[in-house]
Design a protein around this motif. Structure first.
Motif, PDB file in Angstrom:
ATOM      1  N   ILE A  80       0.852  -1.186   0.000  1.00  0.00           N
ATOM      2  CA  ILE A  80       0.000   0.000   0.000  1.00  0.00           C
ATOM      3  C   ILE A  80       0.887   1.235   0.000  1.00  0.00           C
ATOM      4  N   GLY A  81       0.674   2.144  -0.957  1.00  0.00           N
ATOM      5  CA  GLY A  81       1.491   3.343  -1.026  1.00  0.00           C
ATOM      6  C   GLY A  81       0.797   4.468  -1.761  1.00  0.00           C
ATOM      7  N   ASP A  82       1.393   5.655  -1.666  1.00  0.00           N
ATOM      8  CA  ASP A  82       0.775   6.858  -2.238  1.00  0.00           C
ATOM      9  C   ASP A  82       1.511   7.387  -3.457  1.00  0.00           C
ATOM     10  N   THR A  83       2.622   6.746  -3.857  1.00  0.00           N
ATOM     11  CA  THR A  83       3.412   7.285  -4.961  1.00  0.00           C
ATOM     12  C   THR A  83       3.606   6.257  -6.067  1.00  0.00           C
ATOM     13  N   LYS A  84       3.938   6.776  -7.230  1.00  0.00           N
ATOM     14  CA  LYS A  84       4.275   5.898  -8.343  1.00  0.00           C
ATOM     15  C   LYS A  84       5.519   5.083  -8.027  1.00  0.00           C
ATOM     16  N   ILE A  85       6.401   5.623  -7.193  1.00  0.00           N
ATOM     17  CA  ILE A  85       7.590   4.884  -6.768  1.00  0.00           C
ATOM     18  C   ILE A  85       7.194   3.630  -5.990  1.00  0.00           C
ATOM     19  N   ASP A  86       6.204   3.770  -5.087  1.00  0.00           N
ATOM     20  CA  ASP A  86       5.710   2.610  -4.342  1.00  0.00           C
ATOM     21  C   ASP A  86       5.106   1.572  -5.278  1.00  0.00           C
ATOM     22  N   MET A  87       4.303   2.049  -6.212  1.00  0.00           N
ATOM     23  CA  MET A  87       3.640   1.137  -7.140  1.00  0.00           C
ATOM     24  C   MET A  87       4.662   0.424  -8.019  1.00  0.00           C
ATOM     25  N   ALA A  88       5.673   1.168  -8.463  1.00  0.00           N
ATOM     26  CA  ALA A  88       6.709   0.570  -9.316  1.00  0.00           C
ATOM     27  C   ALA A  88       7.498  -0.485  -8.547  1.00  0.00           C
ATOM     28  N   MET A  89       7.789  -0.217  -7.272  1.00  0.00           N
ATOM     29  CA  MET A  89       8.499  -1.191  -6.444  1.00  0.00           C
ATOM     30  C   MET A  89       7.690  -2.478  -6.322  1.00  0.00           C
ATOM     31  N   ALA A  90       6.404  -2.344  -6.024  1.00  0.00           N
ATOM     32  CA  ALA A  90       5.563  -3.531  -5.864  1.00  0.00           C
ATOM     33  C   ALA A  90       5.440  -4.310  -7.167  1.00  0.00           C
ATOM     34  N   LYS A  91       5.321  -3.587  -8.263  1.00  0.00           N
ATOM     35  CA  LYS A  91       5.219  -4.262  -9.557  1.00  0.00           C
ATOM     36  C   LYS A  91       6.512  -5.016  -9.862  1.00  0.00           C
ATOM     37  N   ALA A  92       7.660  -4.396  -9.544  1.00  0.00           N
ATOM     38  CA  ALA A  92       8.945  -5.060  -9.769  1.00  0.00           C
ATOM     39  C   ALA A  92       9.094  -6.298  -8.898  1.00  0.00           C
ATOM     40  N   ALA A  93       8.475  -6.289  -7.718  1.00  0.00           N
ATOM     41  CA  ALA A  93       8.523  -7.441  -6.814  1.00  0.00           C
ATOM     42  C   ALA A  93       7.455  -8.471  -7.139  1.00  0.00           C
ATOM     43  N   ASN A  94       6.596  -8.143  -8.098  1.00  0.00           N
ATOM     44  CA  ASN A  94       5.535  -9.055  -8.526  1.00  0.00           C
ATOM     45  C   ASN A  94       4.544  -9.350  -7.408  1.00  0.00           C
ATOM     46  N   ILE A  95       4.192  -8.280  -6.656  1.00  0.00           N
ATOM     47  CA  ILE A  95       3.138  -8.433  -5.659  1.00  0.00           C
ATOM     48  C   ILE A  95       2.038  -7.413  -5.946  1.00  0.00           C
ATOM     49  N   ASP A  96       0.846  -7.714  -5.453  1.00  0.00           N
ATOM     50  CA  ASP A  96      -0.284  -6.810  -5.639  1.00  0.00           C
ATOM     51  C   ASP A  96      -0.006  -5.484  -4.952  1.00  0.00           C
ATOM     52  N   ARG A  97      -0.624  -4.442  -5.470  1.00  0.00           N
ATOM     53  CA  ARG A  97      -0.433  -3.101  -4.921  1.00  0.00           C
ATOM     54  C   ARG A  97      -1.768  -2.367  -4.876  1.00  0.00           C
ATOM     55  N   LEU A  98      -1.886  -1.485  -3.901  1.00  0.00           N
ATOM     56  CA  LEU A  98      -3.090  -0.676  -3.719  1.00  0.00           C
ATOM     57  C   LEU A  98      -2.645   0.757  -3.473  1.00  0.00           C
ATOM     58  N   GLY A  99      -3.205   1.689  -4.226  1.00  0.00           N
ATOM     59  CA  GLY A  99      -2.809   3.079  -4.105  1.00  0.00           C
ATOM     60  C   GLY A  99      -3.729   3.879  -3.205  1.00  0.00           C
ATOM     61  N   VAL A 100      -3.136   4.768  -2.417  1.00  0.00           N
ATOM     62  CA  VAL A 100      -3.916   5.724  -1.619  1.00  0.00           C
ATOM     63  C   VAL A 100      -3.618   7.127  -2.142  1.00  0.00           C
ATOM     64  N   THR A 101      -4.656   7.938  -2.211  1.00  0.00           N
ATOM     65  CA  THR A 101      -4.526   9.248  -2.866  1.00  0.00           C
ATOM     66  C   THR A 101      -4.378  10.395  -1.874  1.00  0.00           C
TER      67      THR A 101
END
Length: 216
Positions: free
Chosen positions: A164-185
């Motif tokens: 769970i994160g608020d930035t594209k950096i968080d989302m990119a990290m999770a995608k690189a780790a191949n785990i699900d991600r959820l964004g908070v605005t």
């Protein structure tokens, strides 16, 4: 939403409303060092990186001042800047509800180890988290190392974890780790920006987050 065994939270802009303080401290450090202040937007976009990487991105022509900018930022954050950094509404209630349902909770943050430890104590949230990773423990986001280390430490599969994160950096990290991600605005980036990294959802509050993650 499937029942995750591990939920990993970013800190700044996700657990704590600290974006304004980060921007102010970076600006003041730049002023003290006599360099042009980056824009608010530029500073927001480095939140999540390690401080060393953030300064490199923001001040590429002042490498001789990077150590001073880092030291100045840390001094501003800890001792001088009085910008409030409250937890977002309903953070603790959501963490408690997840923990009570047997979900493991962790933190993956660009903060330093010293900085995170101080805030875990100040916010009294330490006992909710079974593991944490900072920029001192692994390669900086968006490299997946923090998440991979947490999965290994806790013996959790990629399919059973959520970031769970608020930035594209968080989302990119999770995608690189191949785990699900959820964004908070509530922090840096909006839903459209976060959706570039195909999160399972984006939410605007912890009430919405709890409604998705916490079974009644």
């Amino acid at each position: 939403m499937k029942p995750y065994k591990l939920v990993i939270f970013d800190w700044d802009g996700t657990v704590m409303d600290s974006v304004a303080k980060i921007v102010n401290c970076m600006h003041q450090s730049a002023r003290v060092c006599g360099v042009v202040c980056p824009s608010d937007e530029a500073v927001k976009n480095i939140i999540g990186l390690s401080l060393e990487q953030a300064v490199t991105v923001l001040f590429p022509q002042q490498s001789h001042l990077h150590a001073d900018l880092i030291a100045g930022y840390k001094h501003q954050y800890k001792h001088l800047d009085n910008t409030p950094t409250p937890l977002f509404a309903d953070v603790e209630q959501t963490l408690a509800a997840l923990k009570n349902r047997g979900v493991l909770l962790a933190v993956a943050t660009g903060k330093s180890r010293v900085g995170l430890e101080r805030l875990l104590d100040e916010t009294q949230l330490r006992d909710y988290f079974v593991a944490t990773r900072t920029s001192d423990d692994a390669l900086s986001k968006p490299a997946p190392d923090m998440l991979l280390q947490l999965l290994d430490e806790l013996n959790i599969s990629h399919d059973d974890a959520l970031m769970i994160g608020d930035t594209k950096i968080d989302m990119a990290m999770a995608k690189a780790a191949n785990i699900d991600r959820l964004g908070v605005t509530m922090g840096v980036h909006n839903a459209q920006q976060l959706n570039e990294f195909t999160p399972i959802a984006t939410v605007d509050s912890y009430q919405q987050l709890a409604a998705r993650l916490v079974k009644p």
